[in-house]
Write a protein that holds these residues in place. Structure first.
Motif, PDB file in Angstrom:
ATOM      1  N   CYS A 306      53.761 -33.227  -4.271  1.00  0.00           N
ATOM      2  CA  CYS A 306      54.969 -32.425  -4.073  1.00  0.00           C
ATOM      3  C   CYS A 306      54.982 -31.787  -2.678  1.00  0.00           C
ATOM      4  N   THR A 307      56.188 -31.514  -2.191  1.00  0.00           N
ATOM      5  CA  THR A 307      56.389 -30.748  -0.961  1.00  0.00           C
ATOM      6  C   THR A 307      57.129 -29.481  -1.340  1.00  0.00           C
ATOM      7  N   ALA A 308      56.686 -28.335  -0.801  1.00  0.00           N
ATOM      8  CA  ALA A 308      57.241 -27.052  -1.241  1.00  0.00           C
ATOM      9  C   ALA A 308      57.267 -26.044  -0.107  1.00  0.00           C
ATOM     10  N   ILE A 309      58.077 -25.005  -0.291  1.00  0.00           N
ATOM     11  CA  ILE A 309      58.124 -23.874   0.631  1.00  0.00           C
ATOM     12  C   ILE A 309      57.421 -22.691  -0.027  1.00  0.00           C
ATOM     13  N   VAL A 310      56.610 -21.964   0.753  1.00  0.00           N
ATOM     14  CA  VAL A 310      55.900 -20.794   0.235  1.00  0.00           C
ATOM     15  C   VAL A 310      56.877 -19.625   0.118  1.00  0.00           C
ATOM     16  N   LEU A 311      56.885 -18.998  -1.066  1.00  0.00           N
ATOM     17  CA  LEU A 311      57.792 -17.881  -1.351  1.00  0.00           C
ATOM     18  C   LEU A 311      57.096 -16.530  -1.369  1.00  0.00           C
ATOM     19  N   GLU A 312      55.834 -16.502  -1.806  1.00  0.00           N
ATOM     20  CA  GLU A 312      55.129 -15.225  -1.970  1.00  0.00           C
ATOM     21  C   GLU A 312      53.634 -15.471  -1.930  1.00  0.00           C
ATOM     22  N   ASN A 313      52.911 -14.525  -1.310  1.00  0.00           N
ATOM     23  CA  ASN A 313      51.454 -14.605  -1.261  1.00  0.00           C
ATOM     24  C   ASN A 313      50.833 -13.436  -2.016  1.00  0.00           C
ATOM     25  N   PHE A 314      49.593 -13.636  -2.467  1.00  0.00           N
ATOM     26  CA  PHE A 314      48.880 -12.633  -3.263  1.00  0.00           C
ATOM     27  C   PHE A 314      47.529 -12.355  -2.613  1.00  0.00           C
ATOM     28  N   GLU A 315      47.246 -11.070  -2.396  1.00  0.00           N
ATOM     29  CA  GLU A 315      46.104 -10.659  -1.586  1.00  0.00           C
ATOM     30  C   GLU A 315      44.782 -11.257  -2.043  1.00  0.00           C
ATOM     31  N   ASN A 316      44.520 -11.268  -3.324  1.00  0.00           N
ATOM     32  CA  ASN A 316      43.219 -11.748  -3.791  1.00  0.00           C
ATOM     33  C   ASN A 316      43.235 -13.218  -4.206  1.00  0.00           C
ATOM     34  N   TYR A 317      44.362 -13.877  -3.990  1.00  0.00           N
ATOM     35  CA  TYR A 317      44.495 -15.300  -4.330  1.00  0.00           C
ATOM     36  C   TYR A 317      45.249 -15.997  -3.196  1.00  0.00           C
ATOM     37  N   CYS A 318      44.687 -15.902  -1.991  1.00  0.00           N
ATOM     38  CA  CYS A 318      45.433 -16.316  -0.805  1.00  0.00           C
ATOM     39  C   CYS A 318      45.739 -17.813  -0.774  1.00  0.00           C
ATOM     40  N   LEU A 319      44.989 -18.615  -1.544  1.00  0.00           N
ATOM     41  CA  LEU A 319      45.227 -20.059  -1.564  1.00  0.00           C
ATOM     42  C   LEU A 319      46.123 -20.493  -2.715  1.00  0.00           C
ATOM     43  N   ARG A 320      46.654 -19.501  -3.487  1.00  0.00           N
ATOM     44  CA  ARG A 320      47.450 -19.819  -4.678  1.00  0.00           C
ATOM     45  C   ARG A 320      48.797 -19.090  -4.640  1.00  0.00           C
ATOM     46  N   PRO A 321      49.673 -19.412  -3.699  1.00  0.00           N
ATOM     47  CA  PRO A 321      50.946 -18.689  -3.584  1.00  0.00           C
ATOM     48  C   PRO A 321      51.980 -19.123  -4.618  1.00  0.00           C
ATOM     49  N   ARG A 322      53.083 -18.401  -4.648  1.00  0.00           N
ATOM     50  CA  ARG A 322      54.272 -18.840  -5.399  1.00  0.00           C
ATOM     51  C   ARG A 322      55.086 -19.722  -4.460  1.00  0.00           C
ATOM     52  N   ILE A 323      55.548 -20.842  -4.959  1.00  0.00           N
ATOM     53  CA  ILE A 323      56.180 -21.843  -4.091  1.00  0.00           C
ATOM     54  C   ILE A 323      57.480 -22.369  -4.705  1.00  0.00           C
ATOM     55  N   ARG A 324      58.301 -23.005  -3.867  1.00  0.00           N
ATOM     56  CA  ARG A 324      59.516 -23.681  -4.322  1.00  0.00           C
ATOM     57  C   ARG A 324      59.394 -25.172  -3.975  1.00  0.00           C
ATOM     58  N   VAL A 325      59.283 -25.994  -4.985  1.00  0.00           N
ATOM     59  CA  VAL A 325      59.162 -27.446  -4.789  1.00  0.00           C
ATOM     60  C   VAL A 325      60.567 -28.037  -4.602  1.00  0.00           C
ATOM     61  N   TYR A 326      60.711 -28.878  -3.567  1.00  0.00           N
ATOM     62  CA  TYR A 326      62.012 -29.522  -3.343  1.00  0.00           C
ATOM     63  C   TYR A 326      61.906 -31.032  -3.134  1.00  0.00           C
ATOM     64  N   ARG A 327      60.680 -31.526  -3.111  1.00  0.00           N
ATOM     65  CA  ARG A 327      60.492 -32.966  -2.946  1.00  0.00           C
ATOM     66  C   ARG A 327      59.267 -33.388  -3.752  1.00  0.00           C
ATOM     67  N   VAL A 328      59.369 -34.479  -4.479  1.00  0.00           N
ATOM     68  CA  VAL A 328      58.262 -34.984  -5.290  1.00  0.00           C
ATOM     69  C   VAL A 328      58.014 -36.432  -4.910  1.00  0.00           C
ATOM     70  N   LYS A 329      56.801 -36.666  -4.366  1.00  0.00           N
ATOM     71  CA  LYS A 329      56.400 -38.018  -3.951  1.00  0.00           C
ATOM     72  C   LYS A 329      57.464 -38.686  -3.079  1.00  0.00           C
ATOM     73  N   GLY A 330      57.963 -37.893  -2.118  1.00  0.00           N
ATOM     74  CA  GLY A 330      58.889 -38.427  -1.132  1.00  0.00           C
ATOM     75  C   GLY A 330      60.345 -38.446  -1.540  1.00  0.00           C
ATOM     76  N   ARG A 331      60.663 -38.024  -2.749  1.00  0.00           N
ATOM     77  CA  ARG A 331      62.050 -38.039  -3.224  1.00  0.00           C
ATOM     78  C   ARG A 331      62.561 -36.611  -3.432  1.00  0.00           C
ATOM     79  N   ASP A 332      63.760 -36.326  -2.892  1.00  0.00           N
ATOM     80  CA  ASP A 332      64.350 -34.999  -3.078  1.00  0.00           C
ATOM     81  C   ASP A 332      64.647 -34.752  -4.551  1.00  0.00           C
ATOM     82  N   VAL A 333      64.379 -33.509  -5.000  1.00  0.00           N
ATOM     83  CA  VAL A 333      64.643 -33.121  -6.383  1.00  0.00           C
ATOM     84  C   VAL A 333      65.373 -31.777  -6.372  1.00  0.00           C
ATOM     85  N   GLU A 334      65.944 -31.418  -7.497  1.00  0.00           N
ATOM     86  CA  GLU A 334      66.518 -30.078  -7.645  1.00  0.00           C
ATOM     87  C   GLU A 334      65.378 -29.071  -7.516  1.00  0.00           C
TER      88      GLU A 334
END
Length: 362
Positions: A306-334
């Protein structure tokens, strides 16, 4: 808004954040639509990219670490100071003026002290030295706040960080900006800048002793491999141990004549790799908790394709943000959102890299 690397910019994209040039002039104002001429200029001036607004990211808010106005005022003040030092003139910018900038930075950072810093700086190459000084001061103060330092100590730390590289004005500019690896002789010359800066600051500015020492020792390393004295561990001043982390992080994530800028995540990996050797582990650990490796608005690639945009970060989980996925395996999705921090069904999904391919981002 979201961040788009310079290589991925396309005509018709709408600028979401004003871009400033070498003399603090407005190159591109918020709301302007990119054309070929604008994009060519952005690339020619070695900007990392531009924040843009589109339907996918219109609701994403990115809060400045410090205001553009304060960043520019501080940069211009330190620029005058460096130029006066280079020309062997007594500084017209007095320490009180520099202290005012530092105190205002502290005020702005304290007002958001619980916020994780999403720092993706847009530097013009020509202003690297001065914006680097400002960024190192900001990052050092953020770290000092997280370490619980008192206000007066933060002020002294900020002064030291803002002036940490002033000694470079006494080094041959051809060495400072050499587009390649320095020879042993050139590196020996470059290493003099911390002592030269220390001597200049002691002669021209009335600073606390701890601020002078931070300038002198900011290239010392925790394992004793640094310079100018090869100090190690806590024999290195606390200010220098903080400044060296901020200095190296910002340098790595900036475009330089001899290499491309690292992404924030790559620069953070370097800091993690130097934990306990190059860097004080307590300070490095604090820094890592406060600076987001995947800043809000950046595009990332996930291990599940998946390809996604980062929406929110968390201090003690810096590698596990909240994200918005907009592409899956090269194909645009809702677009749909995932929270990598607290959704246990997603534990096997990780961020593999920052996306920098136009086909993934545009």
């Amino acid at each position: 808004m979201r961040f788009v690397p310079a290589s991925c910019l396309r005509e018709g994209m709408k600028v979401a954040r004003t871009l400033y040039g070498r003399n603090s002039e407005r190159l591109l104002t918020e709301g302007i639509v990119l054309n070929k001429s604008y994009i060519d200029s952005i690339r020619r001036m070695s900007f990392a990219g531009v924040y843009i607004n589109d339907d996918l990211s219109r609701d994403i808010e990115i809060i400045n670490t410090i205001s553009d106005e304060l960043r520019i005022e501080t940069m211009n003040g330190i620029k005058k100071t460096f130029i006066e030092a280079k020309n062997s003139r007594d500084p017209r910018v007095k320490v009180d003026e520099i202290s005012t900038h530092v105190d205002t930075i502290i005020d702005e950072l304290l007002s958001n002290k619980n916020m994780m810093v999403n720092m993706l700086d847009l530097k013009c190459f020509d202003n690297y030295t001065y914006l680097h000084s400002v960024n190192v001061a900001v990052l050092s103060i953020i770290t000092g706040i997280a370490l619980g330092l008192e206000r007066a100590v933060l002020s002294r730390l900020g002064l030291s960080a803002l002036l940490h590289d002033i000694g470079k004005v006494f080094i041959d500019i051809n060495i400072v900006n050499k587009p390649g690896v320095l020879t042993d002789e050139e590196f020996d010359e470059m290493k003099k800048h911390s002592t030269l800066g220390f001597n200049y600051a002691k002669d021209k500015f009335k600073l606390p002793t701890t601020s002078y020492v931070g300038i002198l020792e900011h290239h010392e390393k925790f394992d004793g491999s640094g310079y100018p004295s090869g100090r190690s561990g806590t024999r290195i001043s606390m200010f220098a141990r903080i400044i060296t982390v901020a200095d190296i992080y910002d340098a790595l994530s900036s475009e330089r004549p001899y290499r491309k800028a690292m992404s924030p995540s790559e620069a953070m990996e370097y800091i993690m790799g130097g934990w306990g050797t190059l860097f004080d582990p307590v300070i490095a650990g604090t820094f890592i908790r406060k600076i987001a490796p995947y800043p809000i608005g950046t595009t990332v690639k996930l291990s599940n394709g998946c390809t996604a945009i980062v929406l929110e970060n968390f201090e003690n989980y810096c590698l596990r943000p909240r994200i918005r996925v907009y592409r899956v395996k090269g194909r645009d999705v809702e677009p749909f959102e995932l929270n990598l921090m607290n959704d246990h069904d997603l534990l096997n999904i990780v961020i593999e890299d920052v996306a920098d391919d136009p086909e993934e981002i545009c």
